[in-house]
Motif scaffolding. Structure first.
Motif, short mmCIF file in Angstrom:
data_model
loop_
_atom_site.label_atom_id
_atom_site.label_comp_id
_atom_site.label_asym_id
_atom_site.label_seq_id
_atom_site.Cartn_x
_atom_site.Cartn_y
_atom_site.Cartn_z
N ARG A 247 4.32 7.08 2.20
CA ARG A 247 4.49 6.00 3.17
C ARG A 247 3.96 4.70 2.60
O ARG A 247 2.93 4.67 1.93
CB ARG A 247 3.77 6.33 4.48
CG ARG A 247 3.86 5.21 5.51
CD ARG A 247 3.41 5.67 6.86
NE ARG A 247 4.30 6.70 7.36
CZ ARG A 247 4.05 7.44 8.44
NH1 ARG A 247 2.94 7.27 9.09
NH2 ARG A 247 4.91 8.34 8.83
N ARG A 248 4.68 3.59 2.88
CA ARG A 248 4.32 2.30 2.32
C ARG A 248 4.12 1.26 3.42
O ARG A 248 4.63 1.41 4.53
CB ARG A 248 5.40 1.80 1.36
CG ARG A 248 5.62 2.69 0.16
CD ARG A 248 6.70 2.11 -0.74
NE ARG A 248 6.95 2.92 -1.92
CZ ARG A 248 7.76 2.56 -2.90
NH1 ARG A 248 8.40 1.40 -2.84
NH2 ARG A 248 7.93 3.34 -3.95
N ALA A 249 3.42 0.19 3.08
CA ALA A 249 3.27 -0.96 3.98
C ALA A 249 3.09 -2.20 3.13
O ALA A 249 2.23 -2.25 2.25
CB ALA A 249 2.06 -0.78 4.90
N VAL A 250 3.93 -3.20 3.38
CA VAL A 250 3.86 -4.46 2.63
C VAL A 250 2.64 -5.24 3.07
O VAL A 250 2.29 -5.29 4.25
CB VAL A 250 5.15 -5.28 2.85
CG1 VAL A 250 5.03 -6.65 2.18
CG2 VAL A 250 6.34 -4.54 2.29
N LEU B 288 0.85 -1.18 0.00
CA LEU B 288 0.00 0.00 0.00
C LEU B 288 0.88 1.23 0.00
O LEU B 288 1.95 1.24 0.63
CB LEU B 288 -0.90 0.01 1.24
CG LEU B 288 -1.82 -1.19 1.45
CD1 LEU B 288 -2.57 -1.04 2.77
CD2 LEU B 288 -2.81 -1.33 0.31
N VAL B 289 0.44 2.29 -0.64
CA VAL B 289 1.18 3.54 -0.64
C VAL B 289 0.21 4.69 -0.43
O VAL B 289 -0.90 4.69 -0.97
CB VAL B 289 1.98 3.71 -1.96
CG1 VAL B 289 1.05 3.75 -3.15
CG2 VAL B 289 2.84 4.97 -1.90
N ARG C 277 -3.30 3.57 -2.36
CA ARG C 277 -3.39 2.77 -3.58
C ARG C 277 -2.73 1.42 -3.35
O ARG C 277 -1.78 1.29 -2.59
CB ARG C 277 -2.72 3.50 -4.74
CG ARG C 277 -2.87 2.80 -6.10
CD ARG C 277 -2.27 3.64 -7.21
NE ARG C 277 -0.83 3.83 -7.00
CZ ARG C 277 -0.14 4.88 -7.47
NH1 ARG C 277 -0.77 5.84 -8.13
NH2 ARG C 277 1.15 4.97 -7.25
N LEU C 278 -3.25 0.40 -4.05
CA LEU C 278 -2.67 -0.94 -4.00
C LEU C 278 -1.72 -1.09 -5.18
O LEU C 278 -2.12 -0.93 -6.34
CB LEU C 278 -3.77 -2.00 -4.07
CG LEU C 278 -3.31 -3.45 -4.26
CD1 LEU C 278 -2.50 -3.91 -3.06
CD2 LEU C 278 -4.52 -4.36 -4.48
N ASP D 17 -6.11 0.75 -8.07
CA ASP D 17 -7.34 1.43 -7.68
C ASP D 17 -7.08 2.23 -6.40
O ASP D 17 -6.30 1.82 -5.53
CB ASP D 17 -8.46 0.42 -7.44
CG ASP D 17 -9.07 -0.06 -8.76
OD1 ASP D 17 -8.69 0.49 -9.80
OD2 ASP D 17 -9.91 -0.98 -8.72
N THR D 18 -7.78 3.34 -6.26
CA THR D 18 -7.56 4.25 -5.13
C THR D 18 -8.71 4.18 -4.13
O THR D 18 -9.88 4.14 -4.53
CB THR D 18 -7.41 5.70 -5.64
OG1 THR D 18 -6.30 5.77 -6.53
CG2 THR D 18 -7.17 6.66 -4.47
N ILE D 19 -8.35 4.18 -2.85
CA ILE D 19 -9.33 4.25 -1.77
C ILE D 19 -9.11 5.54 -1.00
O ILE D 19 -7.98 5.87 -0.63
CB ILE D 19 -9.23 3.04 -0.82
CG1 ILE D 19 -9.70 1.77 -1.51
CG2 ILE D 19 -10.06 3.27 0.44
CD1 ILE D 19 -9.66 0.53 -0.65
N SER D 20 -10.21 6.27 -0.77
CA SER D 20 -10.16 7.50 0.01
C SER D 20 -10.72 7.22 1.40
O SER D 20 -11.83 6.70 1.53
CB SER D 20 -10.97 8.61 -0.66
OG SER D 20 -11.04 9.75 0.17
N LEU D 21 -9.96 7.56 2.44
CA LEU D 21 -10.38 7.36 3.81
C LEU D 21 -10.84 8.70 4.38
O LEU D 21 -10.06 9.66 4.42
CB LEU D 21 -9.24 6.80 4.67
CG LEU D 21 -8.84 5.33 4.43
CD1 LEU D 21 -8.04 5.21 3.14
CD2 LEU D 21 -8.02 4.80 5.59
#
Length: 731
Positions: free
Chosen positions: A648-651, A638-639, A727-728, A716-720
């Motif tokens: 910022r990223r997360a595997v 995720l970025v 984005r994934l 695809d983008t997710i807005s929180l």
């Protein structure tokens, strides 16, 4: 080189680490902790809530402790132990080898047994973050009424801490006897009367039947049927040892307490493993107090490095306070055959004073003390502990020729000097008896002891004065600290906020939203009232998180150990960014070398934790600082696309969480993001996502996300909360 691993960095863990470093200069030392804040006095959290301790006194070690002693602190949770292979398993999938292991994992508060105990607003007081949350609620005026449950000292301190901050408190006690292990019936009645006098609503012989609320606590219903409105329920009904991760290992646990069984060398039943602190049971004794934990940690540290040390229990000493009253109990205060009780309980109505001593065979066995703080109750209690531990004959101190208080109870009697004279008579001289006049105008005689003046007496007095604030609340003096708090900054530094350059004019700067306590105020909803500290230690400056909701970052790295700041470092607090500047040169000498052309790798490698690009030989990721057991091909991650944490990223693994809580895989320091906002799962090489009941919602390519999983396509983008987009990525 021996590899020492310590699970937990409380009083036992940090003391053991310091002892190991003193005895083994070449040792490799690692501390693993699931608390994002480094070592602090857990026993002092309620004193901090009341305001009896300031920020500087709360931390158990100076900010340079980990760096100067070369101790690696890993932020993570241990979930398993393989004693045969000598390896620990962490929740993030890492495996940590050890040569010698110390279990100092501590304990956690028991969860409430009544219905509604999981509602937001039902709290325990165990971590710095818990205290910060309460203080924030008070400052936001969202906490006006509270119900406290429990019969021990922590529950009583909850009552005082909240009541002193203007919260209306109802205290629910299952029986009618407070602190059974510390106070007898008389002392308990005096204490409850003092609470009622202060305005606390005390309900004895009552229990909470259920907590009521719609999404958050609104009231409690007692078993008597009474309903009490509140915004917070404080629960202090005991603790549970953190030993679940030892299941199936060779480490033996007590069947009842689930504590680790040790001998007086703090060795467990498994080879190369020791235990100390709240989690350790020495024989039949499970103490779970700060000072014994430090002594156990020191004993374990000596023995882990090949020394010979034993933990001596001594008389059990406990102390706490309530408003202007101090309490202390020491030793065994059971009244059975052969025990003589000496009681001092004046009923003048002018003051509360109650002391009861238990003597057997001419030796003090135990004591209960309660009285005004000005009477030195705690100091007297510690002297009684010396009498018990030294097994001194006190027969002469029980006699009173003037039909008044015997010297053992006489507050004018110099008991400290008497002990010194008995223990080392050749070093002391007995002074002549003297006559004094008490406050009632009556004559009385006391025996004075003159001690020789030591050359370093002024130094000892200065040290005692410097640690008076800590000992006043029953805490030991801290480890030798290299931090001085004051206004004489030798190496000035600056932070740049929104284009404004601000000089750091004192050695500790509190940063947050609370204008009344913070030196640097940030008007940012994602920032806690007291979010972080910027501290000078010698010539260096450090940043330390102060128990914030959303964490403190330097660049993309979360601060879980006081971080040594370098010129140009960027601090991220909520949505705010601060740039640190200093003229102090780096400690390491910069060597200029010709740039070498880098060979392009055939396969892209990435850190398995944060997805940062790394080399094949990398042991610790330069981006997130975590150990890299083996470099892998780039995995889906995720970025963050916008906001203060852009980039910022997360595997991603088989399951991941996105939210504000620091246990999430992708932590977003934003006040409008829920603690757990999104849940992501992997099924058949595809990723599915759903909103986890967040307050402000989520959108996938503009469409609202609900509680049902939907397929998340790459890119695809997710807005929180319509604030932060992620984005994934799969390449």
């Amino acid at each position: 080189m021996t590899r020492y691993v310590i699970v937990g960095d409380g009083g036992a863990g940090t003391t053991a680490a310091q002892t190991i470093r003193q005895r083994d200069r070449s040792a490799e030392i690692m501390i693993i902790s699931d608390d994002p804040n480094p070592a602090y006095y857990r026993a002092a959290l309620t004193n901090y809530l009341v305001g009896e301790l300031n920020e500087a006194q709360l931390w158990a070690v100076p900010p340079s402790f980990y760096s100067k002693l070369k101790i690696e602190r890993v932020f993570g949770r241990v979930v398993g132990l393989d004693t045969a292979a000598q390896r620990l398993s962490l929740q993030n999938g890492q495996s940590v080898p050890y040569d010698r292991l110390l279990i100092a994992a501590g304990s956690r508060a028991k969860r409430p047994p009544f219905a509604g105990g999981s509602l937001p607003g039902v709290m325990t007081m165990r971590t710095l973050r818990d205290v910060r949350e309460v203080i924030d609620l008070v400052k936001l005026k969202q906490l006006k009424r509270a119900v406290i449950v429990g019969g021990g000292p922590l529950a009583m301190e909850w009552v005082v801490g909240l009541h002193e901050r203007g919260v209306r408190v109802t205290y629910v006690l299952r029986g009618d006897h407070l602190m059974r292990r510390t106070l007898d019936r008389t002392a308990s009645d005096l204490t409850l009367s003092r609470m009622k006098l202060a305005g606390v609503d005390v309900r004895t012989n009552e229990e909470v039947a259920e907590v009521l609320g719609d999404g958050r606590v609104t009231a409690v219903r007692l078993k008597s049927g009474a309903k009490i409105g509140c915004e917070l329920v404080g629960v202090a009904i005991g603790v549970t040892c953190n030993t679940e991760w030892l299941a199936g290992s060779a480490v033996s646990l007590d069947a009842t307490t689930q504590a680790v069984l040790t001998d007086d060398k703090m060795a467990t039943t498994a080879a190369h493993i020791w235990a100390a602190g709240d989690v350790a049971q020495v024989g039949e004794h499970l103490l779970q107090l700060w000072e014994p934990a430090r002594l156990q940690g020191r004993t374990a540290g000596v023995n882990m490095t090949g020394g010979e040390a034993r933990f001596a229990l001594g008389a059990h000493y406990n102390a706490t306070r309530l408003y202007d009253l101090d309490f202390a109990s020491v030793g065994d205060f059971r009244e059975d055959n052969g025990v003589t009780a000496l009681v001092d309980f004046p009923r003048t109505g002018k003051e509360i004073r109650y002391r009861k001593l238990f003597v057997r065979g001419g030796q003090l066995q135990g004591a209960i003390l309660l009285g005004d703080r000005k009477l030195g109750v705690r100091q007297r209690g510690r002297l009684y502990k010396k009498l018990i531990d030294a097994r001194l004959n006190i027969t002469e101190l029980m006699q009173s020729p003037f039909d008044e208080l015997p010297p053992l109870l006489d507050p004018h009697f110099d008991l400290r000097s008497w002990i010194e004279h008995v223990v080392r008579p050749s070093e002391n001289t007995l002074g002549a008896p003297k006559t004094v006049v008490n406050r009632n105008g009556e004559m009385r005689r006391t025996q004075a002891f003159k001690l020789p003046v030591q050359p370093d007496a002024p130094t000892r007095q200065a040290q005692a004065k410097a640690t008076e604030a800590l000992t006043a609340v029953g805490l030991p003096a801290p480890m030798k600290t290299m931090m001085r708090i004051g206004n004489d900054v030798e190496h000035p530094a600056y932070v740049i906020v929104a284009g404004k350059k601000i000089k750091l004019a004192q050695r500790q700067i509190a940063v947050g939203r609370a204008a009344d306590v913070c030196d640097l105020v940030l008007n940012d909803a994602g920032v806690s009232h007291v979010h972080a500290h910027i501290v000078q230690d010698g010539r260096d400056w450090y940043v330390r998180d102060a128990g914030s909701r959303n964490g403190t970052y330097v660049g993309e790295k979360r601060v879980t150990v006081p971080h040594l700041l370098e010129n140009g470092d960027e601090l991220v607090l909520g949505e705010s960014r601060l740039r640190f500047e200093t003229a102090v040169p780096r400690r390491t000498k910069q060597v200029q070398s010709k740039p070498r052309p880098q060979k392009q790798a055939a396969v892209a490698l990435a850190c398995p934790h944060c997805a940062a690009t790394i080399k094949k030989t990398t042991k610790f990721c330069p981006q997130c600082g975590r150990a890299v057991a083996e470099a892998e091909q780039v995995r889906p991650y995720l970025v963050v696309l916008d906001g203060a944490q852009k980039g910022r990223r997360a595997v991603l693994g088989d399951r991941a969480w996105v939210g504000r809580d620091f246990h999430c895989d992708l932590v977003l320091a934003n006040g409008v993001i829920s603690g757990r906002h999104l849940e992501i799962v992997k099924r058949n090489d595809s990723y599915w996502v759903r909103d986890w009941g967040s307050r402000n919602g989520s959108r996938l390519d503009g469409e609202p996300l609900g509680a049902i999983f939907v397929l998340w396509q790459p890119n695809d983008t997710i807005s929180l909360a319509d604030t932060v987009s992620i984005r994934l990525n799969t390449t």
